[in-house]
Motif scaffolding. Structure first.
Motif, short mmCIF file in Angstrom:
data_model
loop_
_atom_site.label_atom_id
_atom_site.label_comp_id
_atom_site.label_asym_id
_atom_site.label_seq_id
_atom_site.Cartn_x
_atom_site.Cartn_y
_atom_site.Cartn_z
N LYS A 11 0.85 -1.20 0.00
CA LYS A 11 0.00 0.00 0.00
C LYS A 11 0.88 1.25 0.00
O LYS A 11 2.02 1.21 0.47
N TYR A 32 0.71 3.55 1.92
CA TYR A 32 0.92 4.05 3.27
C TYR A 32 2.21 3.52 3.87
O TYR A 32 2.66 3.98 4.89
N GLU A 64 0.41 2.00 -5.87
CA GLU A 64 -0.55 2.98 -6.37
C GLU A 64 -0.33 4.29 -5.62
O GLU A 64 0.20 4.30 -4.52
N TRP A 107 -1.27 7.79 -3.67
CA TRP A 107 -2.26 8.18 -2.68
C TRP A 107 -2.18 9.69 -2.49
O TRP A 107 -1.14 10.22 -2.14
N PRO A 143 -3.69 12.44 -0.25
CA PRO A 143 -4.55 12.65 0.92
C PRO A 143 -5.57 13.75 0.65
O PRO A 143 -5.34 14.62 -0.19
N TYR A 160 1.87 10.43 -1.49
CA TYR A 160 2.56 9.51 -0.58
C TYR A 160 2.28 8.09 -0.96
O TYR A 160 1.16 7.68 -0.98
#
Lengths: 534, 225
Positions: free
Chosen positions: B71, B73, B97, B99, B101, B225
């Motif tokens: 992920k 994260y 992938e 991200w 926010p 991120y």
């Protein structure tokens, strides 16, 4: 926060988000709430990294922020929320049992991403489900959003706090942090996506006609431009609701073990009736009349009203007091006493731990002290009917391990030992705390051992991964059987054996983690409910 | 009882027999070292629960752990260079992938604000000036307009055109105050951006995807991120 908890948090964060996030998270747990600049300074990490890490932590609801005076934003970590990550598999599995594969994937996506909009969840889950079904078939968005609505209705998912936009923002500079407010009314209100859902379904059914599955559909450029219907409404898994469900399940199975299947069904019916009316932290359910219970028993459960009343009386008379009688109106009013139930379950856990660690004779002494509340040493020896010397030995062993505590009552103010009563007693709350602490330690040890095992065999694991990748690619090109076998033989027999052992060990360690967490759950619920009552 | 006082085991103020030691028995030694790391257990642990649900949860747990690593994260440490560069490494890289926010939910200071903006502008400027220098002849401007029209990216091309025109005019004024020019340009950009949408941070800080060309990879790192 005890050291054991912090250590466990650190391992959880490291496994899920990498070392940088772990560093920031643990720092916040240790120090409490802190502003950004101080975090950067104290951890010696670059500003960018700290920002990224905080974004990740906030996204996953592990860190919250608050604006203090003079516009300083302070960040605070939720240690207990970090520890919940240990329970993720159980949440997912529970939803699978209740709502099938669709529910499972919805909760999994929410847990993996922290928070998501409903449209994003529905889209992702539909795509994932479409991948699993055979070619040509697709998963309707509408079907997924139906399951999502069920989950919201039963409160397994809830809205995240919304951003409260200040009015006439033109005149004032925007606040340093958005103001998040919880709107109790809307917590479980699914945004009206039905229209949009239909639209989407139509589009996907159009494509069905064209014979193109939704998952393989290239991203339309128009997708980006069309406004997201539920923009800004984020959802998260409602862990408290899951805990309520776990608690209810435990109570039902405990009743089934103690009495029989029928009584557990009655208790289950009572719990189901009060599921929505009682808040998850209430000590009792709402009083339920025996008539009401009779009506809501599952269809096909053939017991007469008389038998039900007998069962209810029996349950209310049980010394464990899972079910209590609160009145006589309506054929008798009954409640389920969560506090008592959790206390009994926690005590049973303590007893069984003692039985498995110190043997049955120790367990006998423990139960004796538990039952009689306070006992002198001499009394323990007599009542337990164990030779004095052995009884003393056992008693001291449990005392030194903090399962049993000692109360001094001096006859004279000088506390002279010869003129003092020494009473042995079990303080269930503190013993449960101690056991909980040990559970945290055990999980920490289990994770560390697992990481060690994996690290020791890193080379071997990498090799097997490579070989598997080669086999997969060769297979895709349609190679002969002999060729495949040749590649497979790149891993020698002893290596294969080593891999097997490793896999077995890791599986065992992982399974232990999950099962220790069950004990953790029980003890935490007990401690929480007892603390609230006081 | 009284005999215990004064002589022999005078160190104890209580009756030693009450604790389980008969008279004259040797007391255990004082422990001077920590208990062993892996002490012997008197009782073997009970086996783990097994069953279908346990197996499924185990699989879920292991899968979850692997998925988490893939992920966006999961922030990895900047890797130090390995001793031997492995050929296979190239193929083992997984692409995460992206991200982005939702900045509306985060404190303002979380946004990679300044850097991103500056870098963005720089790249944009660079692009603009490149194009301008290659199109110094006014005749070429027409060509360029046609080209832009072909792209069909109505709104944007208009903007770019205006920008170019503006910068060109300034260019004519003289090279010596180019710095000032840049500043003025920046202001122009900002005005335009603010006009577009007041409170949509994502649009504000992450312009059209076209701008994240090969030359602005580092910006990407800042933003996503």
């Amino acid at each position: 926060m005890t050291q054991a908890e912090i250590k466990l948090c650190s391992l959880m964060l490291q496994e899920h988000f990498g070392e940088i996030v772990e560093k920031i998270g643990v720092h916040l747990i240790r120090t409490g709430s802190q502003p950004l600049r101080v975090i950067v300074h104290d951890t010696g990490t670059s500003l960018d990294q700290v920002k990224k890490a905080l974004c990740v932590l906030i996204q996953h609801n592990l860190v919250i922020y608050q604006v203090h005076k003079r516009g300083v934003v302070e960040y605070e970590a939720h240690c207990s929320r970090v520890l919940r990550m240990l329970r993720y598999p159980r949440y997912i599995y529970t939803t699978k049992a209740l709502y099938g594969d669709t529910g499972e994937l919805i909760v999994e996506e929410l847990l993996l991403n922290g928070k998501m909009t409903m449209s994003a969840v529905v889209k992702k889950v539909a795509d994932r489900l479409t991948e699993t079904v055979e070619d040509g078939k697709t998963m309707d968005y509408a079907e997924v959003s139906n399951t999502f609505m069920q989950l919201a209705d039963t409160r397994f998912v809830q809205r995240c706090p919304m951003v409260h936009a200040p009015e006439n923002s033109d005149t004032q500079p925007p606040p340093p942090a958005p103001n998040l407010v919880i709107n109790e009314k809307d917590m479980y209100l699914v945004p009206k996506l039905s229209l949009i859902g239909k639209g989407k379904r139509r589009r996907s059914s159009d494509e069905d006609a064209a014979g193109e599955p939704a998952a393989k559909r290239p991203k339309h450029p128009t997708d980006n431009k069309e406004p997201i219907p539920d923009d800004g409404i984020y959802w998260q898994a409602n862990l408290d609701r899951f805990h309520q469900h776990f608690r209810d399940q435990t109570i039902v199975s405990a009743v089934a073990n103690r009495m029989d299947q029928t009584s557990s069904e009655i208790v289950r019916a009572m719990l189901r009736m009060s599921e929505v009316t009682t808040s998850s932290d209430a000590p009792f359910t709402q009083p339920l009349s025996s008539n009401e219970i009779f009506r809501s028993l599952p269809v096909g459960y053939n017991i007469s009203k008389q038998v039900l009343d007998q069962y209810l009386t029996l349950l209310a008379d049980d010394p464990l007091e899972f079910v209590g009688k609160s009145g006589d109106s309506g054929g008798g009013m009954y409640v389920i006493n969560f506090c008592k139930a959790l206390a009994s379950l926690a005590t049973a856990t303590l007893e069984s731990v003692i039985q498995e660690r110190f043997g049955s004779r120790c367990a006998r002494i423990f139960r004796l002290v538990l039952q009689k509340k306070h006992l002198e040493q001499k009394q323990v020896e007599d009542f337990a009917m164990i030779p004095a010397k052995e009884a003393k030995d056992m008693l001291y062993k449990m005392l030194s391990e903090n399962f049993i505590s000692l109360q001094e009552i001096p006859k004279t103010p000088d506390h002279a030992p010869s003129r003092t009563f020494y009473l042995y007693t079990v303080n269930v709350l503190s013993a449960a705390r101690m056991l909980l602490h040990r559970c945290y330690k055990s999980v920490t040890n289990l994770i560390e051992r697992r990481q060690f095992e994996t690290k020791e065999n890193k080379r071997l694991l990498e090799k097997s991964q490579r070989v598997e990748a080669i086999i997969a690619s060769v297979q895709a090109t349609g190679a002969e059987e002999a060729q495949l076998q040749e590649i497979e033989e790149m891993i020698t027999a002893p290596e294969r054996q080593q891999l097997e052992t490793l896999k077995r060990n890791v599986n065992k360690l992982d399974a232990s983690e999950i099962q220790v967490d069950e004990t953790i759950f029980l003890l935490e619920s007990y401690i929480e409910s007892t603390m609230k009552r006081q | 009882m009284a005999g215990n006082k004064g002589r022999g085991r005078a160190a104890y103020t209580f009756n030693i027999e009450a604790v389980g030691f008969s008279k004259g028995e040797k007391l255990p030694d004082v422990a001077l070292k920590p208990p062993p790391l892996f002490p012997d257990t008197d009782y073997k642990p009970v086996p783990l629960k097994t069953g279908e649900s346990e197996d499924y949860m185990l699989a879920l747990k292991q899968e979850l752990r692997e998925t988490m690593k893939r992920k966006p994260y999961f922030i990895e440490k900047p890797e130090e260079k390995p001793d031997i560069e492995r050929y296979s490494k190239k193929y083992m890289q997984t692409y995460k992938e992206e991200w982005i926010p939702d900045w509306r939910r985060l404190p303002r200071e979380m946004m990679p604000r300044k850097k991103c903006r500056k870098a963005d502008l720089k790249s944009k400027n660079a692009k603009g000036t490149d194009k301008v220098s290659s199109l110094i002849d006014t005749a070429d401007v027409l060509k360029k307009i046609e080209e832009l029209e072909k792209r069909g990216d109505g709104e944007k091309s208009d903007e770019e055109y205006e920008e170019k025109e503006g910068s060109k005019e300034k260019r004519k004024e003289g090279d010596d105050n180019e710095d000032d020019n840049d500043d003025a340009q920046q202001e122009d950009y900002e005005d335009e951006e603010e006009l577009e949408e007041e409170n949509d941070y994502i649009n504000l800080y992450f312009e059209d995807e076209d701008d994240f060309g090969a030359d602005s990879d580092d910006n990407m790192d800042e933003a996503t991120y």
